[in-house]
Every structure is written in structure tokens, then in C-alpha cells.
Motif scaffolding. Structure first.
Motif, PDB file in Angstrom:
ATOM      1  N   LEU A 193       0.836  -1.213   0.000  1.00  0.00           N
ATOM      2  CA  LEU A 193       0.000   0.000   0.000  1.00  0.00           C
ATOM      3  C   LEU A 193       0.860   1.249   0.000  1.00  0.00           C
ATOM      4  O   LEU A 193       0.593   2.222  -0.709  1.00  0.00           O
ATOM      5  N   LYS A 194       1.912   1.202   0.823  1.00  0.00           N
ATOM      6  CA  LYS A 194       2.809   2.355   0.923  1.00  0.00           C
ATOM      7  C   LYS A 194       3.506   2.606  -0.415  1.00  0.00           C
ATOM      8  O   LYS A 194       3.604   3.738  -0.883  1.00  0.00           O
ATOM      9  N   ASN A 195       3.963   1.522  -1.052  1.00  0.00           N
ATOM     10  CA  ASN A 195       4.609   1.679  -2.351  1.00  0.00           C
ATOM     11  C   ASN A 195       3.658   2.251  -3.389  1.00  0.00           C
ATOM     12  O   ASN A 195       4.061   3.046  -4.232  1.00  0.00           O
ATOM     13  N   ASP A 196       2.405   1.811  -3.348  1.00  0.00           N
ATOM     14  CA  ASP A 196       1.423   2.325  -4.309  1.00  0.00           C
ATOM     15  C   ASP A 196       1.237   3.828  -4.112  1.00  0.00           C
ATOM     16  O   ASP A 196       1.069   4.568  -5.092  1.00  0.00           O
ATOM     17  N   THR A 197       1.258   4.270  -2.862  1.00  0.00           N
ATOM     18  CA  THR A 197       1.111   5.703  -2.580  1.00  0.00           C
ATOM     19  C   THR A 197       2.293   6.489  -3.145  1.00  0.00           C
ATOM     20  O   THR A 197       2.111   7.549  -3.754  1.00  0.00           O
ATOM     21  N   ILE A 198       3.478   5.958  -2.968  1.00  0.00           N
ATOM     22  CA  ILE A 198       4.677   6.647  -3.470  1.00  0.00           C
ATOM     23  C   ILE A 198       4.671   6.673  -5.000  1.00  0.00           C
ATOM     24  O   ILE A 198       4.982   7.679  -5.629  1.00  0.00           O
ATOM     25  N   LYS A 199       4.276   5.556  -5.609  1.00  0.00           N
ATOM     26  CA  LYS A 199       4.232   5.469  -7.068  1.00  0.00           C
ATOM     27  C   LYS A 199       3.220   6.475  -7.639  1.00  0.00           C
ATOM     28  O   LYS A 199       3.460   7.119  -8.660  1.00  0.00           O
ATOM     29  N   ALA A 200       2.087   6.597  -6.957  1.00  0.00           N
ATOM     30  CA  ALA A 200       1.044   7.526  -7.411  1.00  0.00           C
ATOM     31  C   ALA A 200       1.532   8.970  -7.306  1.00  0.00           C
ATOM     32  O   ALA A 200       1.282   9.799  -8.192  1.00  0.00           O
ATOM     33  N   GLU A 201       2.268   9.255  -6.235  1.00  0.00           N
ATOM     34  CA  GLU A 201       2.791  10.612  -6.034  1.00  0.00           C
ATOM     35  C   GLU A 201       3.801  10.961  -7.134  1.00  0.00           C
ATOM     36  O   GLU A 201       3.785  12.062  -7.682  1.00  0.00           O
ATOM     37  N   LEU A 202       4.660  10.017  -7.446  1.00  0.00           N
ATOM     38  CA  LEU A 202       5.627  10.208  -8.534  1.00  0.00           C
ATOM     39  C   LEU A 202       4.877  10.443  -9.848  1.00  0.00           C
ATOM     40  O   LEU A 202       5.241  11.324 -10.635  1.00  0.00           O
ATOM     41  N   GLY A 203       3.830   9.667 -10.061  1.00  0.00           N
ATOM     42  CA  GLY A 203       3.049   9.801 -11.294  1.00  0.00           C
ATOM     43  C   GLY A 203       2.422  11.177 -11.408  1.00  0.00           C
ATOM     44  O   GLY A 203       2.516  11.822 -12.452  1.00  0.00           O
TER      45      GLY A 203
END
Ligand code: FAD
Length: 117
Positions: free
Chosen positions: A2-12
Motif C-alpha cells: 500500500l505504501k509503495n502504491d502511494t509513493i508510485k502515485a505521487e511520482l506519477g
């Protein structure tokens, strides 16, 4: 995960903002060299984007839909269309590309960008 998905979304989000703002500032009548710079940037970007899965998908999109670099309008519409392709894959809403001209401002203190929101 979940945490990684949040970081990936922020980068996106940051990346899309940069890409669309670059297109909104691309010359209306670019020189051959400016066209080449944008084309090269996008291809290198697709190789170096740090989310490997995203980069691989993006490279496939670029193969099918080569960057449109003939004008600011062409580049902006192209970027909007490919973002929508990613939106479809991720089951997100489709964005109305007709309204893109007003949305992306860089805050630069020069022509075209002096209007406050
Ligand atoms: P985002 O898609 O980040 O969009 C941000 C804002 O831009 C939206 O809120 C809206 O105001 C505006 N917007 C939306 N659509 C458009 C459009 N078509 N044109 C202009 N403006 C628009 N994530 C994955 O999980 N898997 C992937 O394979 C993946 N591939 C990606 C490839 C690239 C090249 C990039 C830059 C990002 C990728 N991402 C991927 C991240 C993903 O696209 C989103 O950025 C992330 O999920 C956050 O989504 P969001 O809903 O906040 O809105």
C-alpha cells in the motif's frame, strides 16, 4: 505494498504535471531543433522513468503513438491522449482534452502565463 502504491502515485502525479506543463510551454512554432529535443526527451524519459513497469508500458505506447512535436497544440493534445491511455489501463476517469490549454501553467513570469487563476 500500500505504501509503495502511494509513493508510485505521487511520482506519477508530479511527472504528469511536469509533462503537461512542458507541453503547454512548448513553442507554438518550434524549430527543427526544438522538435528534435522534445522527441529525444520523451524517448529518453520512457527509458529512464524510475517505475520499471510504468516505463515498459510507456515505451509500448510511444511505439504505437509517436510523439507529436509539430506545435504546442499538437504536443499538448498528444500528451493528453497518452495520459488518457494510461488512465484507461488503470481504470481511471478519461480527461477532457479540450480544456487542457487553461489547466497547466508554470508560474513563469513571462508571456502567456501572467493571468492569475
Ligand atoms: P494522475 O493520472 O496522476 O493525473 C494527475 C492529474 O492530472 C489529474 O488529477 C487530472 O487533474 C489531470 N489529468 C488526468 N488525466 C489527464 C490527461 N489525460 N491530460 C491532462 N491532464 C490529466 N501507475 C501505475 O500504477 N501503473 C503504471 O503502469 C503507470 N504508468 C505510468 C506511466 C507514466 C508515463 C506516468 C507518468 C505515470 C504512470 N503511473 C502508473 C502513475 C499513474 O498514471 C498516476 O499518476 C497515479 O496513479 C496517480 O493517479 P491520479 O489519479 O492521482 O491522477
Amino acid at each position: 505494498e500500500l505504501k509503495n502504491d502511494t509513493i508510485k502515485a505521487e511520482l506519477g502525479r508530479g511527472t504528469w504535471k511536469l509533462l503537461h506543463t512542458m507541453m503547454a510551454r512548448f513553442p507554438e512554432n518550434p524549430t527543427t531543433s526544438e522538435k528534435e529535443a522534445l522527441r529525444n526527451f520523451l524517448h529518453l524519459f520512457s527509458r529512464l522513468y524510475p517505475c520499471g513497469e510504468c516505463a515498459a508500458e510507456f515505451q509500448e505506447i510511444l511505439k504505437k503513438y509517436p510523439p507529436q512535436v509539430s506545435s504546442r497544440e499538437a504536443a499538448s493534445q498528444w500528451a493528453c491522449a497518452i495520459h488518457n491511455m494510461v488512465n484507461v489501463r488503470l481504470k481511471k476517469e478519461i480527461f477532457d482534452c479540450g480544456s487542457i490549454a487553461d489547466k497547466y501553467k508554470c508560474g513563469c513570469d513571462d508571456e502567456n502565463d501572467n493571468k492569475k487563476d
